[in-house]
Motif scaffolding. Structure first.
Motif, mmCIF file in Angstrom:
data_model
loop_
_atom_site.group_PDB
_atom_site.id
_atom_site.type_symbol
_atom_site.label_atom_id
_atom_site.label_comp_id
_atom_site.label_asym_id
_atom_site.label_seq_id
_atom_site.Cartn_x
_atom_site.Cartn_y
_atom_site.Cartn_z
ATOM 1 N N ILE A 153 -1.313 -58.848 21.433
ATOM 2 C CA ILE A 153 -1.777 -57.619 22.115
ATOM 3 C C ILE A 153 -0.751 -56.561 21.164
ATOM 4 C CG2 ILE A 153 -1.467 -56.453 24.192
ATOM 5 C CD1 ILE A 153 -3.352 -58.841 24.365
ATOM 6 N N ALA A 154 -1.472 -55.775 20.795
ATOM 7 C CA ALA A 154 -0.851 -54.580 20.077
ATOM 8 C C ALA A 154 -0.062 -53.678 20.923
ATOM 9 C CB ALA A 154 -1.702 -53.801 19.046
ATOM 10 N N LEU A 155 1.204 -53.266 20.730
ATOM 11 C CA LEU A 155 1.801 -52.107 21.425
ATOM 12 C C LEU A 155 1.893 -50.986 20.712
ATOM 13 C CD1 LEU A 155 4.866 -54.067 22.450
ATOM 14 C CD2 LEU A 155 2.857 -53.813 23.664
ATOM 15 N N CYS A 178 -10.413 -62.308 7.623
ATOM 16 C CA CYS A 178 -11.188 -62.554 8.649
ATOM 17 C C CYS A 178 -11.396 -61.724 9.794
ATOM 18 C CB CYS A 178 -10.953 -64.067 8.980
ATOM 19 S SG CYS A 178 -10.583 -65.340 7.749
ATOM 20 N N SER A 179 -10.342 -61.234 10.201
ATOM 21 C CA SER A 179 -10.331 -60.550 11.271
ATOM 22 C C SER A 179 -8.769 -59.784 11.588
ATOM 23 C CB SER A 179 -10.293 -61.220 12.754
ATOM 24 O OG SER A 179 -10.159 -60.132 13.921
ATOM 25 N N GLY A 180 -9.061 -58.516 11.351
ATOM 26 C CA GLY A 180 -7.569 -57.661 11.024
ATOM 27 C C GLY A 180 -6.494 -58.076 11.816
ATOM 28 N N SER A 181 -6.616 -58.317 13.084
ATOM 29 C CA SER A 181 -5.573 -58.313 14.035
ATOM 30 C C SER A 181 -5.080 -59.676 13.979
ATOM 31 C CB SER A 181 -5.830 -57.781 15.474
ATOM 32 O OG SER A 181 -7.036 -58.556 15.957
ATOM 33 N N ALA A 194 -4.076 -61.463 11.373
ATOM 34 C CA ALA A 194 -2.995 -61.284 10.632
ATOM 35 C C ALA A 194 -1.620 -61.567 11.507
ATOM 36 C CB ALA A 194 -3.015 -59.971 9.723
ATOM 37 N N ARG A 195 -1.721 -60.994 12.732
ATOM 38 C CA ARG A 195 -0.510 -60.940 13.389
ATOM 39 C C ARG A 195 -0.372 -62.186 14.335
ATOM 40 N NH1 ARG A 195 -2.235 -55.372 15.407
ATOM 41 N NH2 ARG A 195 -3.133 -56.456 17.083
ATOM 42 N N SER A 196 -1.488 -62.746 14.530
ATOM 43 C CA SER A 196 -1.411 -64.018 15.380
ATOM 44 C C SER A 196 -0.742 -65.258 14.466
ATOM 45 C CB SER A 196 -3.057 -64.451 16.056
ATOM 46 O OG SER A 196 -2.926 -63.680 17.140
ATOM 47 N N LYS A 203 -3.518 -42.634 22.913
ATOM 48 C CA LYS A 203 -3.888 -41.966 21.788
ATOM 49 C C LYS A 203 -5.220 -42.586 20.987
ATOM 50 C CE LYS A 203 -0.668 -41.415 18.425
ATOM 51 N NZ LYS A 203 0.430 -40.889 17.816
ATOM 52 N N MET A 204 -5.023 -44.004 21.128
ATOM 53 C CA MET A 204 -6.112 -44.661 20.587
ATOM 54 C C MET A 204 -7.387 -44.318 21.235
ATOM 55 S SD MET A 204 -6.953 -48.771 20.127
ATOM 56 C CE MET A 204 -8.288 -48.869 21.250
ATOM 57 N N HIS A 205 -7.420 -44.563 22.765
ATOM 58 C CA HIS A 205 -8.414 -44.367 23.383
ATOM 59 C C HIS A 205 -9.074 -42.746 23.392
ATOM 60 C CE1 HIS A 205 -9.206 -48.422 24.891
ATOM 61 N NE2 HIS A 205 -7.887 -48.473 24.750
ATOM 62 N N ASP A 229 -7.051 -52.768 24.951
ATOM 63 C CA ASP A 229 -7.630 -52.604 23.739
ATOM 64 C C ASP A 229 -9.114 -52.055 23.681
ATOM 65 O OD1 ASP A 229 -5.230 -53.326 21.975
ATOM 66 O OD2 ASP A 229 -5.457 -55.234 23.298
ATOM 67 N N ALA A 230 -10.050 -52.720 22.974
ATOM 68 C CA ALA A 230 -11.288 -52.222 22.786
ATOM 69 C C ALA A 230 -12.239 -53.042 23.903
ATOM 70 C CB ALA A 230 -11.784 -52.350 21.445
ATOM 71 N N GLY A 231 -11.602 -52.806 24.995
ATOM 72 C CA GLY A 231 -12.401 -53.465 26.404
ATOM 73 C C GLY A 231 -11.715 -53.062 27.473
HETATM 74 O O1 PMV Z 1 -8.828 -57.058 14.590
HETATM 75 P P1 PMV Z 1 -9.860 -56.544 15.429
HETATM 76 O O2 PMV Z 1 -11.045 -55.921 14.618
HETATM 77 O O3 PMV Z 1 -10.380 -57.030 16.639
HETATM 78 O O4 PMV Z 1 -9.189 -54.895 16.051
HETATM 79 C C1 PMV Z 1 -8.398 -54.897 17.001
HETATM 80 C C2 PMV Z 1 -8.214 -53.599 17.380
HETATM 81 C C3 PMV Z 1 -7.229 -53.529 18.903
HETATM 82 O O5 PMV Z 1 -7.133 -54.567 19.525
HETATM 83 C C4 PMV Z 1 -8.037 -52.118 19.732
HETATM 84 C C5 PMV Z 1 -5.814 -52.964 18.567
HETATM 85 C C6 PMV Z 1 -5.236 -53.990 17.912
HETATM 86 O O6 PMV Z 1 -4.128 -53.402 17.064
HETATM 87 O O7 PMV Z 1 -5.167 -55.060 18.124
#
Ligand code: PMV
Length: 344
Positions: free
Chosen positions: A24-26, A148-151, A153-155, A253-255, A294-296
């Motif tokens: 989860i992004a902070l 493959c999916s931006g976020s 990278a962090r997992s 801010k993102m929203h 997030d986007a949901g």
């Molecule tokens: O990695 P994606 O393309 O699912 O984008 C993630 C976007 C947010 O979850 C809204 C923000 C984030 O940093 O995870």
């Protein structure tokens, strides 16, 4: 390194399985400077969760004529293209054309703002790396997962993680790095699930629409470094209030940016809003908790461990909340045995 069964190995099958957790992004990622490579316009900072997971097995099998993808036991041809693109990255590195069967299961709803693509693609990269004996470094695994999916990278990493924006056009400097172990500051997350439907507008489409039409895009990019500096300092100092303020700021801010796109992106429902008010009221009454979304429509309430039960009870009472899931912060993505795949 690959977890190959004797019979499978003899039949030319190379396979491995991995588990990864959503993050989860902070300090949020929103916006791509390169859509094909998933390069972000901003850096971001996240926490990896513990008890939500994706488990994925990958079998590269010379007998297959095309890639196959099963999600929670069912063929998922809608997601197959993304999975195949990710397998192509691994195949290109390995110098092979062998097709693969990918089986994945989530112990939480897919595609509803719970970061299933982050855990899903991180698990796929870790399993694929092992199955093909690629020996990718963690940095390379993070870069592959990002593509493959931006976020995702962090997992690859556990605990507190920062994904650096990077400057290079080829993305070789845009990867995640672990900042702090989960055990060093073991916050909890209470997820209020307010809808189990897949979201209508995926993050890539949402980000692109925002970049093209939102009048706040420039301000978003310009403000991110300051937010990251504040969040890093708050995490290093274990300063909950400071982290709460900057995380809610980044989320809102993102929203705000997305709401101002044309047409506006409205990811929240009424229960999402009610949860935000409830979290703010709890914090005002002294409970160490803040929200991020997030986007949901799901609300993630981040809190000190001793507050988790009270936060969960309060969110469960909010009308429209269907379910509440509590989790600690979790470890990095890792290989698992093939027989651990069944949903627990
Ligand atoms: O990695 P994606 O393309 O699912 O984008 C993630 C976007 C947010 O979850 C809204 C923000 C984030 O940093 O995870």
């Amino acid at each position: 390194m690959s977890v190959a069964l004797t019979g499978a190995a003899a039949a030319g099958i190379r396979q491995a399985a991995a588990q990864a957790q959503p993050n989860i992004a902070l300090i949020k990622y929103w916006g791509k400077r390169d859509v094909a490579l998933n390069l972000p316009v901003v850096g971001s900072l996240s926490i990896t969760l513990d008890s939500l997971w994706t488990r994925t097995s990958v079998q590269f099998d010379a007998a297959l004529s095309q890639d196959e993808f099963l999600l929670d036991g069912r063929r998922d041809d809608a997601q197959l293209r993304r999975v195949a693109k990710c397998l192509d990255l691994l195949r290109a590195r390995a110098g092979t054309h062998v097709r693969a069967r990918v089986e994945s299961s989530n112990n939480f709803p897919t595609g509803a703002g719970l970061a299933s693509s982050a855990s899903g693609f991180a698990a796929l990269i870790v399993a694929g790396n092992a199955a093909l004996d690629l020996d990718l470094s963690l940095a390379e695994q993070s870069i592959f997962a990002r593509r493959c999916s931006g976020s995702a990278a962090r997992s690859i990493f556990g605990g507190y993680v920062e994904w650096t924006r990077g400057k290079r056009d080829d993305g070789s400097d845009s990867l995640a790095n672990p900042m702090l172990d989960a055990s060093a500051w073991p916050l909890h997350v209470v997820v209020a699930i307010t809808s189990k439907r897949e979201k209508a507008i995926g993050s890539t489409e949402g980000m692109n629409r925002t970049a093209d039409t939102s009048p706040y895009q420039r301000a978003w990019i310009d403000g991110q470094e300051t937010d990251l500096v504040i969040a890093r300092a708050a995490i290093q100092a274990h300063d909950f209030e400071k982290l709460a303020d900057i995380s809610e700021h980044s989320c809102l801010k993102m929203h705000a940016l997305a709401l101002a796109a044309q047409p506006g992106l409205l990811y929240w429902n009424a229960a999402t809003m009610d949860c935000m008010h409830r979290v703010r009221a709890l914090r005002a009454s002294g409970v160490p908790v803040f929200f991020t979304i997030d986007a949901g429509p799901q609300v993630k309430a981040v809190c000190e461990p001793q507050a988790a039960a009270a936060v969960a009870a309060a969110l469960r009472e909010v009308p429209g909340v269907l379910d509440v899931v509590e989790t600690g912060l979790g470890p990095a993505a890792r290989l698992i045995e093939l027989d651990e795949l069944a949903v627990a």
